[in-house]
Design a protein around this motif. Structure first.
Motif, PDB file in Angstrom:
ATOM      1  N   UNK A   4       0.849  -1.185   0.000  1.00  0.00           N
ATOM      2  CA  UNK A   4       0.000   0.000   0.000  1.00  0.00           C
ATOM      3  C   UNK A   4       0.887   1.238   0.000  1.00  0.00           C
ATOM      4  N   UNK A   5       0.619   2.140  -0.952  1.00  0.00           N
ATOM      5  CA  UNK A   5       1.479   3.301  -1.151  1.00  0.00           C
ATOM      6  C   UNK A   5       1.020   4.504  -0.326  1.00  0.00           C
ATOM      7  N   UNK A   6       1.924   4.980   0.519  1.00  0.00           N
ATOM      8  CA  UNK A   6       1.708   6.261   1.200  1.00  0.00           C
ATOM      9  C   UNK A   6       3.082   6.819   1.538  1.00  0.00           C
ATOM     10  N   UNK A   7       3.138   8.094   1.927  1.00  0.00           N
ATOM     11  CA  UNK A   7       4.447   8.684   2.194  1.00  0.00           C
ATOM     12  C   UNK A   7       4.344   9.945   3.028  1.00  0.00           C
ATOM     13  N   UNK A   8       5.268  10.862   2.786  1.00  0.00           N
ATOM     14  CA  UNK A   8       5.376  12.074   3.611  1.00  0.00           C
ATOM     15  C   UNK A   8       4.107  12.920   3.591  1.00  0.00           C
ATOM     16  N   UNK A   9       3.465  13.025   2.434  1.00  0.00           N
ATOM     17  CA  UNK A   9       2.253  13.859   2.330  1.00  0.00           C
ATOM     18  C   UNK A   9       1.195  13.403   3.327  1.00  0.00           C
ATOM     19  N   UNK A  10       0.906  12.094   3.308  1.00  0.00           N
ATOM     20  CA  UNK A  10      -0.127  11.541   4.195  1.00  0.00           C
ATOM     21  C   UNK A  10       0.288  11.644   5.666  1.00  0.00           C
ATOM     22  N   UNK A  11       1.555  11.294   5.943  1.00  0.00           N
ATOM     23  CA  UNK A  11       2.048  11.305   7.324  1.00  0.00           C
ATOM     24  C   UNK A  11       2.039  12.722   7.897  1.00  0.00           C
ATOM     25  N   UNK A  12       2.494  13.691   7.119  1.00  0.00           N
ATOM     26  CA  UNK A  12       2.529  15.087   7.593  1.00  0.00           C
ATOM     27  C   UNK A  12       1.118  15.611   7.847  1.00  0.00           C
ATOM     28  N   UNK A  13       0.185  15.282   6.955  1.00  0.00           N
ATOM     29  CA  UNK A  13      -1.200  15.737   7.111  1.00  0.00           C
ATOM     30  C   UNK A  13      -1.797  15.193   8.414  1.00  0.00           C
ATOM     31  N   UNK A  14      -1.671  13.879   8.602  1.00  0.00           N
ATOM     32  CA  UNK A  14      -2.239  13.239   9.791  1.00  0.00           C
ATOM     33  C   UNK A  14      -1.566  13.742  11.068  1.00  0.00           C
ATOM     34  N   UNK A  15      -0.261  13.945  11.010  1.00  0.00           N
ATOM     35  CA  UNK A  15       0.487  14.405  12.190  1.00  0.00           C
ATOM     36  C   UNK A  15       0.078  15.812  12.599  1.00  0.00           C
ATOM     37  N   UNK A  16      -0.184  16.649  11.616  1.00  0.00           N
ATOM     38  CA  UNK A  16      -0.631  18.012  11.917  1.00  0.00           C
ATOM     39  C   UNK A  16      -2.057  18.019  12.476  1.00  0.00           C
ATOM     40  N   UNK A  17      -2.862  17.094  12.026  1.00  0.00           N
ATOM     41  CA  UNK A  17      -4.266  17.045  12.434  1.00  0.00           C
ATOM     42  C   UNK A  17      -4.445  16.449  13.827  1.00  0.00           C
ATOM     43  N   UNK A  18      -3.508  15.597  14.274  1.00  0.00           N
ATOM     44  CA  UNK A  18      -3.737  14.839  15.498  1.00  0.00           C
ATOM     45  C   UNK A  18      -2.412  14.535  16.194  1.00  0.00           C
ATOM     46  N   UNK A  21      -1.888  10.760  17.262  1.00  0.00           N
ATOM     47  CA  UNK A  21      -1.576   9.920  16.103  1.00  0.00           C
ATOM     48  C   UNK A  21      -0.164  10.225  15.607  1.00  0.00           C
ATOM     49  N   UNK A  22       0.234  11.504  15.658  1.00  0.00           N
ATOM     50  CA  UNK A  22       1.594  11.896  15.250  1.00  0.00           C
ATOM     51  C   UNK A  22       2.640  11.148  16.071  1.00  0.00           C
ATOM     52  N   UNK A  23       2.408  11.051  17.380  1.00  0.00           N
ATOM     53  CA  UNK A  23       3.348  10.332  18.257  1.00  0.00           C
ATOM     54  C   UNK A  23       3.403   8.844  17.909  1.00  0.00           C
ATOM     55  N   UNK A  24       2.230   8.273  17.607  1.00  0.00           N
ATOM     56  CA  UNK A  24       2.177   6.855  17.235  1.00  0.00           C
ATOM     57  C   UNK A  24       2.904   6.607  15.921  1.00  0.00           C
ATOM     58  N   UNK A  25       2.708   7.489  14.950  1.00  0.00           N
ATOM     59  CA  UNK A  25       3.359   7.351  13.643  1.00  0.00           C
ATOM     60  C   UNK A  25       4.878   7.411  13.801  1.00  0.00           C
ATOM     61  N   UNK A  26       5.344   8.355  14.634  1.00  0.00           N
ATOM     62  CA  UNK A  26       6.792   8.502  14.852  1.00  0.00           C
ATOM     63  C   UNK A  26       7.364   7.261  15.535  1.00  0.00           C
ATOM     64  N   UNK A  27       6.636   6.728  16.488  1.00  0.00           N
ATOM     65  CA  UNK A  27       7.094   5.552  17.226  1.00  0.00           C
ATOM     66  C   UNK A  27       7.113   4.290  16.354  1.00  0.00           C
ATOM     67  N   UNK A  28       6.069   4.119  15.545  1.00  0.00           N
ATOM     68  CA  UNK A  28       5.906   2.893  14.753  1.00  0.00           C
ATOM     69  C   UNK A  28       6.756   2.926  13.476  1.00  0.00           C
TER      70      UNK A  28
END
Length: 200
Positions: A4-18, A21-28
């Motif tokens: 499944x394709x995703x990258x910086x665009x999706x991660x940055x958007x979600x991290x700014x919104x929440x 979730x940003x902490x979870x993304x960074x950890x995982x």
């Protein structure tokens, strides 16, 4: 194996919104989930996989592929016949669902090549019109076969568990779930990957 394709665009958007979730993304970190672009094969596997363990599903899928001569297609499935398919270790009810999909494809009632051009609501309507395919299955196909970017499945208990763990909720009413869906949009599918990881 495609992922499944995703990258910086999706991660940055979600991290700014929440922030949580940003902490979870960074950890995982980056999550690689394999996809199955062939929609017919994916449909058949989804039917087989329902309500059985991952190990059992792998065994049954491998046996059915063998019975179909190593290539999954509507023609091969119909040629194999119900009895041979059931002997692969699945129920006759699931066999009938699989053959129903194969018959719809062969008769031209189901045009799988038209599905990628449909919007999400049309995809769900088309796929749930098939016996054995519910909304959750259609949503998983939308992520892992069609690569749709904004799918967060209310019917997925692991997604619900991931949200409850992330935000320390004891319960998750539908209304609260929908608030998270709106928050994660238009990248709900990427959020789903992380929520699944949190649910483990």
């Amino acid at each position: 194996m495609p992922i499944f394709q995703y990258g910086e665009t999706e991660v940055e958007w979600l991290s700014k919104r929440d922030k949580r979730l940003a902490q979870a993304i960074e950890r995982i970190g980056l999550i690689e989930r394999s996809t199955m672009p062939d929609l017919f094969t994916a449909l058949i596997q989804c039917i087989i996989d329902q309500q059985i363990s991952a190990a059992a599903a792998r065994t049954v899928n491998a046996r059915i592929l063998q019975v179909c001569g190593g290539h999954m297609s509507a023609e091969a499935l119909l040629a194999a016949g119900a009895d041979n398919l059931q002997r692969c270790g699945t129920s006759m009810r699931k066999v009938q669902y699989m053959l129903g999909v194969a018959e719809a494809v062969q008769a031209g009632k189901l045009d799988l090549s038209a599905i990628p051009a449909m919007d999400d609501a049309q995809v769900i309507q088309t796929l749930t019109g098939l016996k054995g395919i519910g909304i959750w299955t259609a949503e998983m196909l939308m992520i892992f076969s069609l690569g749709r970017p904004d799918v967060l499945s209310w019917g997925d208990l692991a997604i619900q568990r991931g949200i409850m763990r992330l935000y320390n909720h004891k319960e998750l009413p539908r209304e609260r779930f929908e608030r998270y869906r709106r928050r994660y949009s238009p990248y709900g599918s990427t959020a789903s990957l992380y929520l699944w990881a949190l649910a483990k």
